[in-house]
Enzyme design. Structure first.
Site, PDB file in Angstrom:
ATOM      1  N   ARG A 101       0.880  -1.154  -0.025  1.00  0.00           N
ATOM      2  CA  ARG A 101       0.048   0.084   0.161  1.00  0.00           C
ATOM      3  C   ARG A 101       0.948   1.161   0.063  1.00  0.00           C
ATOM      4  O   ARG A 101       1.683   1.423   0.889  1.00  0.00           O
ATOM      5  CB  ARG A 101      -0.936  -0.214   1.202  1.00  0.00           C
ATOM      6  CG  ARG A 101      -1.915  -0.939   1.216  1.00  0.00           C
ATOM      7  CD  ARG A 101      -2.936  -1.094   2.245  1.00  0.00           C
ATOM      8  NE  ARG A 101      -3.725  -2.008   2.449  1.00  0.00           N
ATOM      9  CZ  ARG A 101      -4.612  -2.319   3.447  1.00  0.00           C
ATOM     10  NH1 ARG A 101      -4.789  -1.341   4.232  1.00  0.00           N
ATOM     11  NH2 ARG A 101      -5.476  -3.330   3.089  1.00  0.00           N
ATOM     12  N   SER A 132      -8.294  -1.243   1.000  1.00  0.00           N
ATOM     13  CA  SER A 132      -9.314  -1.618   1.960  1.00  0.00           C
ATOM     14  C   SER A 132      -9.996  -0.425   2.339  1.00  0.00           C
ATOM     15  O   SER A 132     -10.751   0.312   1.666  1.00  0.00           O
ATOM     16  CB  SER A 132      -8.683  -2.492   2.999  1.00  0.00           C
ATOM     17  OG  SER A 132      -9.554  -2.816   3.954  1.00  0.00           O
ATOM     18  N   HIS A 133      -9.878   0.034   3.631  1.00  0.00           N
ATOM     19  CA  HIS A 133     -10.578   0.965   4.386  1.00  0.00           C
ATOM     20  C   HIS A 133      -9.695   2.208   4.246  1.00  0.00           C
ATOM     21  O   HIS A 133     -10.405   3.501   4.912  1.00  0.00           O
ATOM     22  CB  HIS A 133     -10.691   0.826   5.725  1.00  0.00           C
ATOM     23  CG  HIS A 133      -9.653   0.384   6.577  1.00  0.00           C
ATOM     24  ND1 HIS A 133      -8.677  -0.726   6.372  1.00  0.00           N
ATOM     25  CD2 HIS A 133      -9.003   1.058   7.435  1.00  0.00           C
ATOM     26  CE1 HIS A 133      -7.790  -0.797   6.932  1.00  0.00           C
ATOM     27  NE2 HIS A 133      -7.965   0.184   7.857  1.00  0.00           N
ATOM     28  N   ASP A 158     -16.578  -1.457   4.355  1.00  0.00           N
ATOM     29  CA  ASP A 158     -15.454  -0.647   4.001  1.00  0.00           C
ATOM     30  C   ASP A 158     -15.485  -0.790   2.474  1.00  0.00           C
ATOM     31  O   ASP A 158     -16.221  -1.300   1.680  1.00  0.00           O
ATOM     32  CB  ASP A 158     -14.276  -1.054   4.446  1.00  0.00           C
ATOM     33  CG  ASP A 158     -13.839  -2.670   4.022  1.00  0.00           C
ATOM     34  OD1 ASP A 158     -14.722  -3.512   3.765  1.00  0.00           O
ATOM     35  OD2 ASP A 158     -12.557  -2.685   4.227  1.00  0.00           O
ATOM     36  N   ASP A 173     -13.501  -2.393   0.089  1.00  0.00           N
ATOM     37  CA  ASP A 173     -13.305  -3.465  -0.729  1.00  0.00           C
ATOM     38  C   ASP A 173     -14.540  -4.516  -0.136  1.00  0.00           C
ATOM     39  O   ASP A 173     -14.264  -5.807  -0.782  1.00  0.00           O
ATOM     40  CB  ASP A 173     -12.068  -4.055  -0.803  1.00  0.00           C
ATOM     41  CG  ASP A 173     -11.529  -4.573   0.578  1.00  0.00           C
ATOM     42  OD1 ASP A 173     -11.762  -4.010   1.560  1.00  0.00           O
ATOM     43  OD2 ASP A 173     -10.707  -5.687   0.545  1.00  0.00           O
ATOM     44  N   ASP A 201     -14.531  -6.314   2.807  1.00  0.00           N
ATOM     45  CA  ASP A 201     -14.276  -7.452   3.835  1.00  0.00           C
ATOM     46  C   ASP A 201     -14.637  -6.806   5.293  1.00  0.00           C
ATOM     47  O   ASP A 201     -14.908  -7.790   6.122  1.00  0.00           O
ATOM     48  CB  ASP A 201     -12.867  -7.793   3.550  1.00  0.00           C
ATOM     49  CG  ASP A 201     -11.912  -6.756   3.661  1.00  0.00           C
ATOM     50  OD1 ASP A 201     -12.068  -5.593   4.010  1.00  0.00           O
ATOM     51  OD2 ASP A 201     -10.802  -7.010   3.745  1.00  0.00           O
ATOM     52  N   ARG A 202     -14.836  -5.580   5.488  1.00  0.00           N
ATOM     53  CA  ARG A 202     -15.076  -5.201   6.850  1.00  0.00           C
ATOM     54  C   ARG A 202     -16.792  -4.730   7.014  1.00  0.00           C
ATOM     55  O   ARG A 202     -17.326  -4.626   6.219  1.00  0.00           O
ATOM     56  CB  ARG A 202     -14.229  -4.168   7.360  1.00  0.00           C
ATOM     57  CG  ARG A 202     -12.700  -4.538   7.307  1.00  0.00           C
ATOM     58  CD  ARG A 202     -12.025  -3.304   7.527  1.00  0.00           C
ATOM     59  NE  ARG A 202     -10.562  -3.452   7.283  1.00  0.00           N
ATOM     60  CZ  ARG A 202      -9.384  -3.455   8.028  1.00  0.00           C
ATOM     61  NH1 ARG A 202      -9.892  -3.262   9.420  1.00  0.00           N
ATOM     62  NH2 ARG A 202      -8.214  -3.992   7.653  1.00  0.00           N
ATOM     63  N   THR A 238      -2.464 -10.712  13.889  1.00  0.00           N
ATOM     64  CA  THR A 238      -3.416 -10.111  13.210  1.00  0.00           C
ATOM     65  C   THR A 238      -2.947 -10.434  11.703  1.00  0.00           C
ATOM     66  O   THR A 238      -1.710 -10.457  11.198  1.00  0.00           O
ATOM     67  CB  THR A 238      -3.262  -8.417  13.042  1.00  0.00           C
ATOM     68  OG1 THR A 238      -3.697  -8.124  14.765  1.00  0.00           O
ATOM     69  CG2 THR A 238      -3.901  -7.583  12.361  1.00  0.00           C
ATOM     70  N   GLU A 284     -11.676 -10.511  13.922  1.00  0.00           N
ATOM     71  CA  GLU A 284     -10.807  -9.672  14.335  1.00  0.00           C
ATOM     72  C   GLU A 284     -11.440  -8.280  14.766  1.00  0.00           C
ATOM     73  O   GLU A 284     -12.488  -7.789  14.258  1.00  0.00           O
ATOM     74  CB  GLU A 284      -9.714  -8.983  13.150  1.00  0.00           C
ATOM     75  CG  GLU A 284      -8.887 -10.063  12.559  1.00  0.00           C
ATOM     76  CD  GLU A 284      -7.994  -9.752  11.574  1.00  0.00           C
ATOM     77  OE1 GLU A 284      -6.891 -10.180  11.463  1.00  0.00           O
ATOM     78  OE2 GLU A 284      -8.087  -8.641  10.623  1.00  0.00           O
ATOM     79  N   SER A 321     -10.810  -5.331  14.105  1.00  0.00           N
ATOM     80  CA  SER A 321     -10.742  -4.011  13.303  1.00  0.00           C
ATOM     81  C   SER A 321     -11.962  -4.406  12.154  1.00  0.00           C
ATOM     82  O   SER A 321     -11.741  -4.191  11.095  1.00  0.00           O
ATOM     83  CB  SER A 321      -9.551  -4.202  12.285  1.00  0.00           C
ATOM     84  OG  SER A 321      -9.071  -5.616  11.731  1.00  0.00           O
ATOM     85  N   LYS A 355     -12.181 -12.209   5.086  1.00  0.00           N
ATOM     86  CA  LYS A 355     -13.188 -11.622   6.063  1.00  0.00           C
ATOM     87  C   LYS A 355     -14.263 -11.291   5.107  1.00  0.00           C
ATOM     88  O   LYS A 355     -13.950 -10.942   3.937  1.00  0.00           O
ATOM     89  CB  LYS A 355     -12.762 -10.676   7.006  1.00  0.00           C
ATOM     90  CG  LYS A 355     -11.886  -9.407   6.441  1.00  0.00           C
ATOM     91  CD  LYS A 355     -11.384  -8.636   7.581  1.00  0.00           C
ATOM     92  CE  LYS A 355     -10.331  -7.633   6.947  1.00  0.00           C
ATOM     93  NZ  LYS A 355      -8.881  -8.315   7.120  1.00  0.00           N
TER      94      LYS A 355
END
Length: 566
Positions: free
Chosen positions: A27, A121-122, A292, A294, A296-297, A361, A380, A382, A393
């Site tokens: 990233r 991600s987020h 989020d 992508d 997954d959250r 993690t 998790e 997060s 996730k």
């Protein structure tokens, strides 16, 4: 029209020293990928070169992203380099967009050798935001340490990359596109697929869609509010929740994926999903959720914005796991949580006599346990929750799990949580994020902290705040030995833990998911058997005071307070 085979070129390049994939891939700021010559090409070549040529030739690779800025540019390069590196077929989401859980699903469905996921991600998007590249392996999950280390080592010595610059793919049209390349006997195939359908079909085989449709659109249906935060999940929510399960179209907001996520931070927590929280407060909605960038959250809310912490979420799911038809058929092999996540899940595991794993993690650790048949449900702190249906996730899966529990129990989110706390006690939990901290200051603070807690005299120390006294029972830098890969699976330096005699914990970690500076995270977890209906921040205030006193974080970093509290 020229129908001659497309030319494959070998282009000289020079390595960069900073392409080590973190917990969730590489990233960086978008400008890094744009301004550094061949920066993207180097990393993509390093991924392909990490795969043995015999495995790569003629293989299938899945590609998709969360639609953030630079997504299409990166896909064009990946397609041209995949062709030149012997890959036989690429499966790409329509318009280049596919959620991370869906990519994991598609990798497994088509028995691909892996997938390249374009997401940060987020993290924020747009020209001034972040971009990321993650490689998932054939199990559908994030690459293990051995693979990411190999990619990094290749990136440090790379001298050339292979590319087919004349190859142009149409991401807007569903179906197969065939390309003839020089020196290749078979055509190179790009297949543009519906981004939702394979994943939706997987969910249909996990949940009771008839019961969910009754809950969401039947005579006594509940009202829900889902915020896709202009990330990749919008089309999935519209197709599955609205069109198939009957939610009114206005139940879903911010469902159009945007390159900059509408200028917002696509992180489903109380800080960045504040609009959803505000819309829930007047009580017109029974259930709310946010996702989020992508997909997954997830964040779960009840009526009046009642907040379900991620550790409580996975614990409640564990306690109600047989509300899901999938688990009625497969049984439950084990539970797992990441080390910083509160111990709420541990209590359910103990009561149900189901094995519990505490991992570092990173979802790859859960995936390893799932592949070995040891794990069914994990989470998790997060805002990540998942099961063994894929190896990532899965935000939308978690929402459908919660809706299934509501359908089965006929209670509100708040009542389900309160019943859970009365049954098991409550782990009050919070996390303080200090973002974009000077990395040298953060590392020095962590080093000094480790020296302090390693001293034998630190154990048994007592800390008093007002009328509460906490005594240190144990302190360490968490180590994890992978029970599947015992010979190679020792992971140390995972986070500093201070554990007190009453079961409370303070944990310090440096996060590896940012693109700029360092993020220091402080996790505070306190167990209460009787006082289960109190205010979280009030209950955790004494431990928070101790955590800052021990670390001297404000003084060491020059920060007066956290960027985000979750």
């Amino acid at each position: 029209m020229d129908n001659s085979p497309l030319q494959v070129l070998t282009v000289p390049t020079a390595p960069y020293p900073d392409q080590r994939p973190g917990t969730n891939g590489l990233r960086k700021k978008v400008r890094v990928f744009q301004s550094r010559r061949n920066y993207l090409h180097n990393f993509i070549q390093s991924i392909f070169s990490s795969i043995d040529l015999r495995d790569r030739q003629g293989s299938t690779v899945v590609v998709g992203g969360d639609g953030r800025f630079f997504n299409r540019t990166a896909i064009e390069v990946i397609v041209q380099m995949a062709a030149a590196n012997g890959v036989g077929r690429l499966i790409i989401g329509h318009h280049g967009i596919m959620s991370t859980p869906a990519i994991s699903c598609v990798i497994r469905k088509y028995k691909a050798i892996g997938g390249i996921i374009l997401t940060a991600s987020h993290n924020p998007g747009g020209p001034d935001g972040d971009f990321g590249i993650k490689f998932n392996t054939a199990n559908g999950g994030p690459a293990k340490e051995a693979v990411t280390n190999k990619i990094f080592q290749i990136s440090r010595t790379i001298e050339e990359f292979a590319i087919c610059p004349g190859l142009k793919v149409d991401l807007t049209t569903l179906g197969k596109q065939m390309f003839d390349l020089e020196n290749k006997f078979k055509p190179f195939t790009v297949e543009i697929v519906d981004s939702v359908e394979s994943y939706a079909n997987l969910l249909r085989n996990i949940f009771d869609f008839a019961a969910l449709k009754e809950l969401l659109s039947g005579e006594n249906h509940i009202k829900i509010r889902l915020d896709a935060m202009h990330g990749v999940v919008g089309p999935y929510v519209r197709r599955i929740l609205c069109e198939e399960l009957g939610c009114p179209a206005n139940s879903a907001i911010n469902c159009v994926p945007l390159e900059d996520f509408g200028g917002q931070h696509p992180d489903p927590n109380l800080t960045y999903a504040a609009d959803l929280v505000d819309s829930m407060r007047d009580g017109q909605y029974d259930f709310g959720a946010a996702f989020d960038g992508d997909g997954d959250r997830n964040m779960i809310l009840g009526k009046h914005g009642f907040f379900v912490t991620p550790p409580d979420s996975v614990a409640v799911i564990a306690d109600n796991i047989f509300c899901i038809p999938y688990f009625q058929h497969t049984g439950v092999r084990g539970f797992a949580r990441s080390m910083p996540t509160s111990a709420a899940l541990d209590r359910v595991a103990k009561a149900t006599k189901i094995e519990l794993y505490e991992t570092p993690t990173g979802w790859k650790f859960f995936g390893n346990l799932m592949d070995a048949g040891r794990l069914s449900l994990c989470g998790e702190e997060s805002f990540g929750t998942g099961g063994d249906h894929i190896r990532e996730k899965d935000g939308l899966w978690a929402v459908l799990v919660w809706l299934s529990i509501l359908a089965t129990r006929g209670q509100s989110v708040e009542d389900i949580l309160k019943d859970h706390w009365l049954k098991y006690g409550r782990n009050y939990f919070t996390r303080y994020d200090y973002e974009n901290v000077d990395i040298d200051a953060a590392c020095e603070m962590m080093e000094d902290l480790e020296i302090m807690i390693a001293d034998k005299s630190f154990v048994k120390q007592r800390f008093a705040v007002e009328d509460k006294i906490y005594q240190v029972e144990k302190a360490d830098n968490f180590e994890y030995t992978d029970p599947v890969d015992i010979c190679t699976g020792l992971f140390s330096l995972q986070g500093l833990r201070i554990m007190f005699s009453d079961g409370s914990r303070i944990i310090y970690r440096l996060s590896g998911t940012g693109s700029d500076g360092a993020t220091v995270r402080i996790y505070i977890d306190s167990y209460e058997k009787e006082q289960v209906f109190e205010d979280t921040q009030v209950m955790l205030a004494p431990l928070a005071t101790i955590a800052l006193k021990i670390s001297q974080l404000h003084h060491r970093t020059g920060r007066s307070g956290p960027s985000v509290i979750t």
